[in-house]
Design an enzyme around this catalytic site. Structure first.
Site, PDB file in Angstrom:
ATOM      1  CB  SER A  51      55.214  86.184 103.485  1.00 24.62           C
ATOM      2  OG  SER A  51      56.590  86.303 103.197  1.00 24.62           O
ATOM      3  CE1 TYR A  90      56.141  88.234 108.462  1.00 24.65           C
ATOM      4  CE2 TYR A  90      57.615  87.174 106.896  1.00 24.65           C
ATOM      5  CZ  TYR A  90      56.553  88.007 107.159  1.00 24.65           C
ATOM      6  OH  TYR A  90      55.885  88.603 106.122  1.00 24.65           O
TER       7      TYR A  90
END
Length: 279
Positions: A141, A154
Site C-alpha cells: 500500500s 496498518y
C-alpha cells in the site's frame, strides 16, 4: 488446455474479488480463498456473469490459522500438482491512535496482514522452488511508505511486508521465482472506511479533536478514489511479466508521492500533515 494455477487470498470483495475474475480471464485456474464463505455471494455472482465457473474454485482459508494453511496448500498441490502464482491479498486496516491501541489489536493486525502472508508464502515456496518457477505477489500500500496518523498498526504491517518482500526477492531469484509488491493508493474499496470507523475515541481523549478531522480526510479520499479495477489489471500485468520489477505503485500520482517522500525534508512533510489534520 493445461492452465496455470493461481492461489489468491481475500477474495470476498475489493481487489481480491476483481483480481480473481481478471486473472481467470487471462487463462488461469484460480483457487480463490476467503476467511468466511458466507461472504462469497458477490464473487459467485461475478464469476457466473463472466462465465468463469469452470475455472474459479472458492475455498475457505483463514490466513491466521497456520495449520489450515498447511492443509489447504497440501490439498491444492495434490489436486493440481503445482501453484504457479501466489497472490497474498488478504488484509484489513485497523484504525486507532497508537497510545489508545490495545496490544492485542496490533497483534491481530499483524497476524492477518503480515504473519499470515509469511506463513502462506513459506508453505508455497518449496513447491515453486522444485519447479524453479513461480510468482509471488504481495499486496502492500502507499501506507507501506507513509505512516498516516491513526493508521499506525496498518502502516507498520505494510512496512513489514515491504521489507520482507525485498529480502525474499533476493533469496528466490536464483530459483526462478519472482517476488512482486503491489502498492495501491486510494481506491474505491471499503478498507479505509472500515479502518477509520473502528477508531474509538471518547470526549475526554487527547485525540478527540483529531477524530473528526480524520473522518473529513476519509470523505475526501472516498470522493477522489479511483476504480479498483486498475489495481487488478496491474496485478495481472505483473503476473504475466516474465521479468517483473519488484514494485508496482498504482494510482494517481502515487509514484510521485513515494519519490518525494524519499527526498524532501521530513519537517516539510510534518507541516503539510499538521495543516490538514493535527491542528
Amino acid at each position: 488446455m493445461d492452465r496455470p494455477i493461481c492461489f489468491i487470498t481475500g477474495t470476498s470483495s475489493g481487489f481480491g474479488l476483481l483480481t480473481t475474475i481478471e486473472i481467470a480471464k487471462e487463462g488461469y485456474t484460480v483457487i480463490a480463498t476467503m476467511r468466511n464463505l458466507q461472504k462469497k455471494t458477490l464473487l459467485v455472482e461475478e464469476i457466473e456473469r463472466a462465465g468463469l465457473s469452470e475455472f474459479i474454485h472458492i475455498i475457505q482459508l483463514d490466513v491466521t490459522n497456520h495449520n489450515s494453511i498447511k492443509e489447504v496448500i497440501q490439498t491444492t498441490i495434490e489436486k493440481y500438482d503445482r501453484i504457479d502464482v501466489l497472490i497474498n491479498n488478504a488484509g484489513y486496516a485497523f484504525g486507532s491512535f497508537i497510545e489508545e491501541m490495545k496490544m492485542e489489536e496490533l497483534r491481530e493486525q499483524f497476524e492477518t496482514n503480515f504473519f499470515g502472508l509469511v506463513a502462506l508464502t513459506k508453505e508455497v515456496i518449496p513447491h515453486m522452488r522444485q519447479s524453479r518457477n513461480g510468482t509471488i505477489v504481495n499486496m502492500s500500500s502507499i501506507s507501506g511508505h507513509f505512516g498516516f496518523p491513526a493508521l499506525g498498526a496498518y502502516a507498520s504491517s505494510k512496512f513489514a511486508v515491504e521489507g520482507f518482500s525485498e529480502s525474499l526477492r533476493f533469496e528466490l531469484l536464483p530459483f526462478g521465482i519472482k517476488v512482486v509488491l503491489i502498492e495501491p493508493g486510494s481506491y474505491r474499496t471499503d478498507i479505509w472506511t472500515k479502518g477509520f470507523s473502528g477508531i474509538k475515541v471518547n470526549e475526554t481523549s487527547p485525540y478527540a479533536a483529531y477524530k473528526s478531522k480524520m473522518f473529513q480526510v476519509v470523505e475526501h479520499i472516498e470522493e477522489n478514489a479511483q476504480n479498483p479495477l486498475e489495481v487488478a489489471e496491474t496485478i495481472v500485468q505483473a503476473v504475466k511479466n516474465p521479468n517483473p520489477p519488484l514494485r508496482y505503485p498504482v494510482g494517481r500520482a502515487i509514484k510521485t508521492q513515494i519519490k518525494w517522500k524519499n527526498i524532501i525534508p521530513w519537517k516539510w512533510l510534518e507541516k503539510q500533515v499538521s495543516k490538514k489534520i493535527l491542528k
